[in-house]
Design an enzyme around this catalytic site. Structure first.
Site, PDB file in Angstrom:
ATOM      1  CG  HIS A 134      33.839  38.599  42.168  1.00 35.49           C
ATOM      2  ND1 HIS A 134      33.101  39.487  42.927  1.00 35.49           N
ATOM      3  CD2 HIS A 134      33.424  37.359  42.538  1.00 35.49           C
ATOM      4  CE1 HIS A 134      32.276  38.807  43.709  1.00 35.49           C
ATOM      5  NE2 HIS A 134      32.454  37.512  43.491  1.00 35.49           N
ATOM      6  CE  LYS A 138      30.521  38.479  39.877  1.00 35.17           C
ATOM      7  NZ  LYS A 138      29.833  37.210  39.508  1.00 35.17           N
TER       8      LYS A 138
END
Length: 239
Positions: A134, A138
């Site tokens: 990600h 995040k």
């Protein structure tokens, strides 16, 4: 017209939902809540909405559940990083309200979960590992989607879920999750089934946030005529 309250309206998912909501003619955003609001503003959010889509934080979720119960407001929960106590709150509230929770609301990720389940039944003696990637900002690791996939597989093979194994050798009775963070990656999840002769890989990659937002809005619509219970995307997609 379905009135949707949006919790986490200024986050990436909230902004995407606002951008695409006009594609759905039978619903509208009735109220918004974000990090600049006071937690007591959740009262009006629930009061003025038929259903709440929540992409906020675990701390906000606890208050949101209380106000949803007060106003009998349905909940679609996409917030990740939840702990056991949060799931207990959801389970308790779902005795009174229809609630849908999913760590990933895209059809692709839920299809991946289904394929993982069916593959695990066939590849019973293979080692299994999960890699998730990600964007650099995040907050939680591993991702909620990775934990969802790992739980599906672990439940079939009776494995323990391990994150950040460190220097320890892999046990035959575990499934490992590894996380990468960087750039602007929207979400990549890979499941590896490994034995001595071959590696089989299942992969899902999100190209943007749209598929998650569409899934959340469809969930809010789907939930309208459902009785009180805790639902998942598997109930919608039948996988």
């Amino acid at each position: 017209m379905i009135n949707i309250g949006l919790s986490g309206a200024t986050g990436k998912m909230g902004k995407t939902i606002i951008e695409i909501i006009d594609q759905f003619k039978d619903c509208q955003i009735s109220e918004k809540f974000n990090s600049t609001n006071n937690l007591n503003d959740l009262d009006n959010l629930c009061k003025n909405s038929d259903v709440i889509i929540d992409f906020s934080t675990p701390e906000v979720l606890e208050k949101l559940i209380n106000y949803a119960l007060k106003h009998n407001t349905k909940l679609v929960i996409g917030t990740t990083g939840l702990k056991k106590q949060h799931f207990k709150l959801l389970e308790k509230a779902a005795k009174t309200l229809p609630i849908l929770y999913s760590a990933n609301m895209s059809i692709g990720a839920n299809l991946l979960n289904y394929l993982a389940k069916e593959s695990t039944k066939i590849l019973d003696d293979y080692d299994v590992e999960i890699l998730e990637m990600h964007h650099r900002n995040k907050k939680d690791a591993p991702s909620g989607t990775a934990l969802m996939l790992a739980s599906t597989i672990a439940g079939i093979k009776e494995l323990n879920i391990t994150f950040n194994r460190g220097n320890r050798i892999k046990s035959k009775k575990e499934i490992g999750i590894s996380s990468l963070r960087g750039g602007n990656v929207h979400g990549i999840h890979e499941i590896f089934f490994l034995d001595n002769d071959e590696i089989i890989t299942l992969k899902h990659e999100a190209l943007n946030k749209n598929s998650f937002a569409v899934g959340a809005i469809k969930s809010a619509i789907w939930l309208q005529d459902k009785p009180s219970a805790l639902y998942s995307m598997q109930d919608i997609y039948k996988v």
